[in-house]
Scaffold this active site. Sequence first.
Site, PDB file in Angstrom:
ATOM      1  N   LYS A 112       1.350  -0.927  -0.375  1.00 40.46           N
ATOM      2  CA  LYS A 112       0.063   0.663  -0.175  1.00 40.46           C
ATOM      3  C   LYS A 112       0.710   1.363  -0.307  1.00 40.46           C
ATOM      4  O   LYS A 112       1.019   1.989   1.020  1.00 40.46           O
ATOM      5  CB  LYS A 112      -1.230  -0.124   1.046  1.00 40.46           C
ATOM      6  CG  LYS A 112      -2.156  -1.429   1.365  1.00 40.46           C
ATOM      7  CD  LYS A 112      -3.139  -0.826   1.983  1.00 40.46           C
ATOM      8  CE  LYS A 112      -4.182  -2.019   1.910  1.00 40.46           C
ATOM      9  NZ  LYS A 112      -3.345  -3.157   2.686  1.00 40.46           N
TER      10      LYS A 112
HETATM   11  O1  LIG Z   1     -10.092  -2.853   1.740  1.00 42.49           O
HETATM   12  C1  LIG Z   1      -8.779  -3.745   1.463  1.00 42.49           C
HETATM   13  C2  LIG Z   1      -7.472  -3.737   1.415  1.00 42.49           C
HETATM   14  C3  LIG Z   1      -6.791  -4.672   1.686  1.00 42.49           C
HETATM   15  N1  LIG Z   1      -7.197  -5.092   3.164  1.00 42.49           N
HETATM   16  C4  LIG Z   1      -6.262  -7.279   3.872  1.00 42.49           C
HETATM   17  O2  LIG Z   1      -6.440  -7.329   2.925  1.00 42.49           O
HETATM   18  C5  LIG Z   1      -6.122  -8.536   3.961  1.00 42.49           C
HETATM   19  C6  LIG Z   1      -7.575  -9.371   4.927  1.00 42.49           C
HETATM   20  O3  LIG Z   1      -7.505  -9.665   6.194  1.00 42.49           O
HETATM   21  P1  LIG Z   1      -8.536 -11.240   6.391  1.00 42.49           P
HETATM   22  O4  LIG Z   1      -7.993 -11.401   7.099  1.00 42.49           O
HETATM   23  O5  LIG Z   1      -8.801 -11.971   5.378  1.00 42.49           O
HETATM   24  O6  LIG Z   1      -9.579  -9.790   7.386  1.00 42.49           O
HETATM   25  C7  LIG Z   1      -4.959  -7.897   5.219  1.00 42.49           C
HETATM   26  O7  LIG Z   1      -4.090  -8.135   5.054  1.00 42.49           O
HETATM   27  C8  LIG Z   1      -5.776  -6.448   4.750  1.00 42.49           C
HETATM   28  O8  LIG Z   1      -4.540  -5.607   4.928  1.00 42.49           O
HETATM   29  C9  LIG Z   1      -8.120  -5.743   3.400  1.00 42.49           C
HETATM   30  O9  LIG Z   1      -9.080  -6.222   4.129  1.00 42.49           O
HETATM   31  N2  LIG Z   1      -9.310  -4.915   2.959  1.00 42.49           N
END
Ligand SMILES: O=c1ccn([C@@H]2O[C@H](COP(=O)(O)O)[C@@H](O)[C@H]2O)c(=O)[nH]1
Length: 322
Positions: A112
């Site tokens: 990001k």
């Molecule tokens: O809008 C967003 C952007 C990035 N993320 C990232 O994806 C994963 C989600 O993790 P989970 O454990 O599946 O919830 C995490 O790395 C976030 O930083 C997001 O969730 N939403």
Amino acid sequence: MDRLIDAINAKQNPSVVGLDPTEALVPPQVVASFADEVRDEVESAEEVPAAQLAVAFYEFNRAIIDAVADIVPAVKPQIAMYEALGTNGVDVYAMTCEYAAERGLYVLGDVKRGDIGSTAAAYAHHLSGVAGPDGASYDPWHEDAVTVNPYLGTDGITPFVEAAAAADKDIFALVRTSNPSSSELQELELASGGRVYEHVADLVERWGEATVGERGYSRVGAVVGATHPEEGKALRARMPHTFFLVPGYGAQGGTAADVAGMFDAEGSGAIVNSSRGIIGAWRKSGRYSESMGADEALDLVAESAREAAIDMRDNLRVAVYR
Ligand SMILES: O=c1ccn([C@@H]2O[C@H](COP(=O)(O)O)[C@@H](O)[C@H]2O)c(=O)[nH]1
């Protein structure tokens, strides 16, 4: 994006496993098993806990990558989890990306980044590499794509687009994020009409237009949360050449039915991420015991991650390849 789409098609699986390790997600006996090794290697005692966790994260990640490499096309390491451990963690981030790439996986670095143009040009080393011997560049990160923050506008994104095009890599810009507070900014109505995220979507589609590949999608993808099914469906129609990275599945509540509208009529156009739902599946397996040894616990992590990844793949296949 063609390489990612081909990898998804080869495995008939539009999902990506998020590698977001935390201390709570790694069995404690795995962490403990590295105590002696780390104590001998660090320069000062204060480094031990973070260094020990970093080694444990690497072994945890390798177990998961080995368990899912034949069924998923991609992994998404989240750099924050590694940076939280300092320089040892950053090393393990790069080692994890390298290991996943060696196993044939597309590596999507969730970093990001975003800044003014001159600084974005420096951040774009994630795609273009760093200075190597004799003026050549060298890639210490082993990422096929990175996530970027579009908030600074075109000059903050152009260096990434150029670096991606030169290196046959991709970027994914935040458009409609999955988190609860995302509406505070992204849903604001513009005086000129539409909402902020819709305007960002139009910019992202435009940023990618010179890089559309053979599969019809550009090198500039969009992050669209699984927690916004209706908006995601509308964005699919609004952004015909933009591939979506869809986080928010599983732990954040998104389901296969929620993401179905974010795919195109051919069942392409998106890849869905789950991190905690896959890498933390061992905790919900009912098969964990504190008396397990480190190897046995890692085997459980791997087995549970594979089962969860197969479950996610099968649910997506039903919802998407209709
Ligand atoms: O809008 C967003 C952007 C990035 N993320 C990232 O994806 C994963 C989600 O993790 P989970 O454990 O599946 O919830 C995490 O790395 C976030 O930083 C997001 O969730 N939403």
